[in-house]
Design a protein around this motif. Structure first.
Motif, PDB file in Angstrom:
ATOM      1  N   ARG A  37       5.663   7.573   0.536  1.00  0.00           N
ATOM      2  CA  ARG A  37       4.363   7.776   1.174  1.00  0.00           C
ATOM      3  C   ARG A  37       3.789   6.436   1.621  1.00  0.00           C
ATOM      4  O   ARG A  37       3.860   5.431   0.902  1.00  0.00           O
ATOM      5  N   VAL A  38       3.245   6.440   2.845  1.00  0.00           N
ATOM      6  CA  VAL A  38       2.634   5.237   3.414  1.00  0.00           C
ATOM      7  C   VAL A  38       1.313   5.624   4.054  1.00  0.00           C
ATOM      8  O   VAL A  38       1.071   6.805   4.336  1.00  0.00           O
ATOM      9  N   PRO A  39       0.442   4.662   4.309  1.00  0.00           N
ATOM     10  CA  PRO A  39      -0.810   4.987   5.010  1.00  0.00           C
ATOM     11  C   PRO A  39      -0.520   5.520   6.418  1.00  0.00           C
ATOM     12  O   PRO A  39       0.344   4.995   7.120  1.00  0.00           O
ATOM     13  N   ALA A  40      -1.240   6.533   6.828  1.00  0.00           N
ATOM     14  CA  ALA A  40      -1.135   6.990   8.212  1.00  0.00           C
ATOM     15  C   ALA A  40      -1.583   5.887   9.156  1.00  0.00           C
ATOM     16  O   ALA A  40      -1.014   5.709  10.243  1.00  0.00           O
ATOM     17  N   ASP A  41      -2.579   5.136   8.742  1.00  0.00           N
ATOM     18  CA  ASP A  41      -3.099   4.012   9.516  1.00  0.00           C
ATOM     19  C   ASP A  41      -3.013   2.775   8.630  1.00  0.00           C
ATOM     20  O   ASP A  41      -3.729   2.657   7.635  1.00  0.00           O
ATOM     21  N   TRP A  42      -2.144   1.833   8.991  1.00  0.00           N
ATOM     22  CA  TRP A  42      -1.998   0.639   8.161  1.00  0.00           C
ATOM     23  C   TRP A  42      -3.269  -0.211   8.158  1.00  0.00           C
ATOM     24  O   TRP A  42      -3.448  -1.064   7.284  1.00  0.00           O
ATOM     25  N   GLY A  43      -4.164   0.021   9.122  1.00  0.00           N
ATOM     26  CA  GLY A  43      -5.449  -0.669   9.100  1.00  0.00           C
ATOM     27  C   GLY A  43      -6.408  -0.093   8.080  1.00  0.00           C
ATOM     28  O   GLY A  43      -7.451  -0.680   7.800  1.00  0.00           O
TER      29      GLY A  43
ATOM     30  N   ALA B 299       7.589  -2.007   4.203  1.00  0.00           N
ATOM     31  CA  ALA B 299       7.220  -1.329   2.957  1.00  0.00           C
ATOM     32  C   ALA B 299       8.455  -0.799   2.242  1.00  0.00           C
ATOM     33  O   ALA B 299       8.550  -0.855   1.008  1.00  0.00           O
ATOM     34  N   LEU B 300       9.416  -0.302   3.008  1.00  0.00           N
ATOM     35  CA  LEU B 300      10.664   0.181   2.410  1.00  0.00           C
ATOM     36  C   LEU B 300      11.437  -0.972   1.775  1.00  0.00           C
ATOM     37  O   LEU B 300      11.959  -0.842   0.657  1.00  0.00           O
ATOM     38  N   ARG B 301      11.496  -2.100   2.467  1.00  0.00           N
ATOM     39  CA  ARG B 301      12.194  -3.263   1.895  1.00  0.00           C
ATOM     40  C   ARG B 301      11.569  -3.666   0.554  1.00  0.00           C
ATOM     41  O   ARG B 301      12.281  -3.920  -0.431  1.00  0.00           O
TER      42      ARG B 301
ATOM     43  N   ALA C 204       0.825  -1.206   0.000  1.00  0.00           N
ATOM     44  CA  ALA C 204       0.000   0.000   0.000  1.00  0.00           C
ATOM     45  C   ALA C 204       0.856   1.251   0.000  1.00  0.00           C
ATOM     46  O   ALA C 204       0.348   2.350  -0.187  1.00  0.00           O
ATOM     47  N   ALA C 205       2.154   1.095   0.223  1.00  0.00           N
ATOM     48  CA  ALA C 205       3.058   2.241   0.203  1.00  0.00           C
ATOM     49  C   ALA C 205       3.462   2.562  -1.231  1.00  0.00           C
ATOM     50  O   ALA C 205       3.367   1.733  -2.135  1.00  0.00           O
ATOM     51  N   GLY C 206       3.963   3.765  -1.422  1.00  0.00           N
ATOM     52  CA  GLY C 206       4.429   4.178  -2.731  1.00  0.00           C
ATOM     53  C   GLY C 206       5.907   3.888  -2.919  1.00  0.00           C
ATOM     54  O   GLY C 206       6.571   3.378  -2.016  1.00  0.00           O
ATOM     55  N   PRO C 207       6.449   4.217  -4.092  1.00  0.00           N
ATOM     56  CA  PRO C 207       7.881   4.019  -4.336  1.00  0.00           C
ATOM     57  C   PRO C 207       8.700   5.073  -3.599  1.00  0.00           C
ATOM     58  O   PRO C 207       8.161   6.034  -3.047  1.00  0.00           O
ATOM     59  N   VAL C 208      10.005   4.874  -3.605  1.00  0.00           N
ATOM     60  CA  VAL C 208      10.919   5.844  -2.991  1.00  0.00           C
ATOM     61  C   VAL C 208      11.461   6.767  -4.075  1.00  0.00           C
ATOM     62  O   VAL C 208      11.923   6.305  -5.121  1.00  0.00           O
ATOM     63  N   SER C 209      11.377   8.065  -3.829  1.00  0.00           N
ATOM     64  CA  SER C 209      11.962   9.046  -4.739  1.00  0.00           C
ATOM     65  C   SER C 209      13.277   9.529  -4.132  1.00  0.00           C
ATOM     66  O   SER C 209      13.296  10.005  -2.991  1.00  0.00           O
ATOM     67  N   TRP C 210      14.373   9.404  -4.883  1.00  0.00           N
ATOM     68  CA  TRP C 210      15.700   9.735  -4.372  1.00  0.00           C
ATOM     69  C   TRP C 210      16.259  10.989  -5.027  1.00  0.00           C
ATOM     70  O   TRP C 210      16.005  11.268  -6.193  1.00  0.00           O
ATOM     71  N   LYS C 211      17.023  11.737  -4.248  1.00  0.00           N
ATOM     72  CA  LYS C 211      17.793  12.854  -4.769  1.00  0.00           C
ATOM     73  C   LYS C 211      18.990  13.072  -3.845  1.00  0.00           C
ATOM     74  O   LYS C 211      19.044  12.525  -2.745  1.00  0.00           O
TER      75      LYS C 211
END
Length: 489
Positions: free
Chosen positions: A51-57, A185-187, A30-37
């Protein structure tokens, strides 16, 4: 259209739930990709946003932005993988930890992408912000009567409302269980089959819970200065307080053996008792900010802070100057412009992770008396009592309360100082017992918090384990390193 929008969320949530049950989709997706700079602080480090859900539920509800820093392996041909690091707090910035180019050994920097992910609510990741004036008005946990106890609960409710109004839903979802979902989610976003974790202090809880929740995607975990997330409120308060009293006793022993201690030859417990009596009477002047007064809570907290490194030399000067205020003349701090908002993630995180019911005022007062008998000089652990008192009246129940850990599925390395004022050695022993034969405890025989930063021996053991998964021998320890003076006066 509003009908379609209203229906879409529950329908999609149902689809996600079914897919998860069937094994097609992991909740972390449910999380988005990582944007790097490139990080503005260091061009050799990348800064990322996800970006991730504020509430994983509620994966299709409001989202928050997590920020991280990645120091890529300097030897890509021999790269092992990703090492997720966290300095604890709660409230310490893992981004700053990754940006610190000198903290990790050269070999770890060669072999790992070192990533510091600021936990939700902390640092740069949707920080919990609160009114500076309200935070400054926090009452002492050493409440004298029932009216003050009720005022403490009302203050905590008011603080929670203020922080939520300024920071949004992250206040209600800052628990470490949610952080573990963020790490997973990051992994997934990185495409890494397995990760390694180095969690220090409160960050050790991330490693503990991730290892229990996602054992199949964990390569290695180091728990430095270990949190025991199984203890009840009385054990929590007693063991934390005993750790601070132990550090006070070690300070007294050091002063007796080091000729550079300005209090050498004096009866330090007696001097301390005099200062505590003056603090209780409201007549103890802050030696570095006269004519401001120090209360009992402030004096205990100053000692606790000094024991972290430890800063024994400067603390001895502090006590000498407090006993003789004239010696500190001219040290008044400069006036600081007022700040409207301040980061204040501690209560949101701690109250999200711990069930610490202290009862009514009578029960709370009885607990304070027990602690004072256990630790005649320090009376109570400022860290533990702040946590327990800070959750009195907190309106959000803990989402990730204490529980005994399951036995570890893979070898884990635990390290802890024998004399740690914040995470006592008893906690490391207890967690090692919970994790079972796959856990190995390495004891640093010295003082202070975060053994990795105090002992070259510990650094070597951590490096060897993370690189080739070799654990120290059972019962191994590292020798103490006597602290050197810094920041005196």
């Amino acid at each position: 259209m509003w009908v379609l929008r209203a229906l879409r969320r529950p329908v999609m949530a149902a689809i996600l739930t079914l897919a998860t049950v069937l094994g097609f989709v992991r909740p972390a997706t449910a999380a988005g990709p990582v944007s790097w700079k490139v990080c503005p602080e260091d061009e050799q480090v990348q800064c990322g946003v996800m970006r991730v859900p504020a509430d994983w539920g509620d994966p299709y509800g409001p989202t928050i932005e997590l920020q991280m820093a990645r120091r890529q392996a300097t030897d890509p041909a021999r790269r092992i993988g990703v090492l997720i690091v966290n300095p604890g707090g709660p409230g310490g910035s893992a981004v700053n930890m990754a940006l610190d180019g000198e903290l990790f050994t050269p070999e770890l920097r060669r072999r790992f992408d070192i990533i510091g992910l600021d936990p939700r609510g902390v640092g740069r990741s949707a920080p919990v912000l609160c009114s500076q004036a309200l935070v400054d008005a926090k009452p002492s946990p050493l409440v004298p009567d029932e009216a003050a106890f009720r005022a403490l609960a009302e203050y905590n409710r008011k603080l929670a409302a203020d922080c939520t109004a300024r920071s949004g839903p992250v206040v209600e979802h800052a628990d470490t269980g949610s952080v573990v979902r963020d790490v997973e989610a990051l992994r997934v976003a990185l495409g890494e089959p397995r990760i390694s974790i180095l969690g220090a202090s409160y960050g050790s809880l991330i490693g503990e819970l991730y290892g229990e929740t996602y054992p199949g995607t964990l390569r290695a975990v180091v728990l430095d200065s270990v949190m025991d997330h199984s203890v009840d409120v009385d054990t929590f308060l007693a063991q934390e307080t005993a750790a601070v009293q132990d550090s006070f006793n070690e300070f007294v022993k050091w002063c007796a053996r080091d000729a550079r201690c300005v209090l050498r030859g004096q009866d330090i417990p007696r001097l301390w008792g005099t200062l505590m009596a003056r603090a209780a009477a409201g007549t103890l002047e802050d030696p570095y900010d006269p004519p401001a007064k120090l209360g009992v809570w402030e004096l205990i907290s100053a000692a606790f802070s000094a024991f972290y490194d430890p800063q024994w030399f400067s603390f001895a000067h502090y006590l000498q100057d407090a006993a003789q205020p004239a010696a500190a003349a001219g040290r008044r701090g400069r006036d600081v412009p007022p700040i409207d908002l301040t980061p204040n993630s501690f209560p949101a995180v701690f109250c999200g992770d711990w069930a610490l019911p202290v009862g009514d005022f009578t029960a709370y007062r009885r607990r304070l008396d027990v602690l004072a008998a256990l630790a005649p000089q320090v009376r109570a652990s400022p860290l533990a009592l702040s946590a327990a008192a800070g959750c009195v009246g907190w309106p959000v129940p803990p989402a990730s309360p204490q529980r005994v850990l399951s036995p570890a599925k893979l070898p884990m390395l635990l390290v802890n100082a024998l004399h740690d004022p914040a995470t006592g050695h008893a906690w490391a022993r207890q967690v090692a017992a919970q994790l079972g034969p796959n856990a190995r405890l390495l004891t640093y025989q010295g003082w202070g918090h975060i053994a990795y930063s105090h002992s070259p021996c510990v650094k070597t053991a951590v490096e060897r384990y993370l690189i080739d998964l070799t654990l120290p021998a059972a019962g191994a320890s590292c020798p103490a390193v006597e602290p050197e003076p810094f920041g005196v006066g």
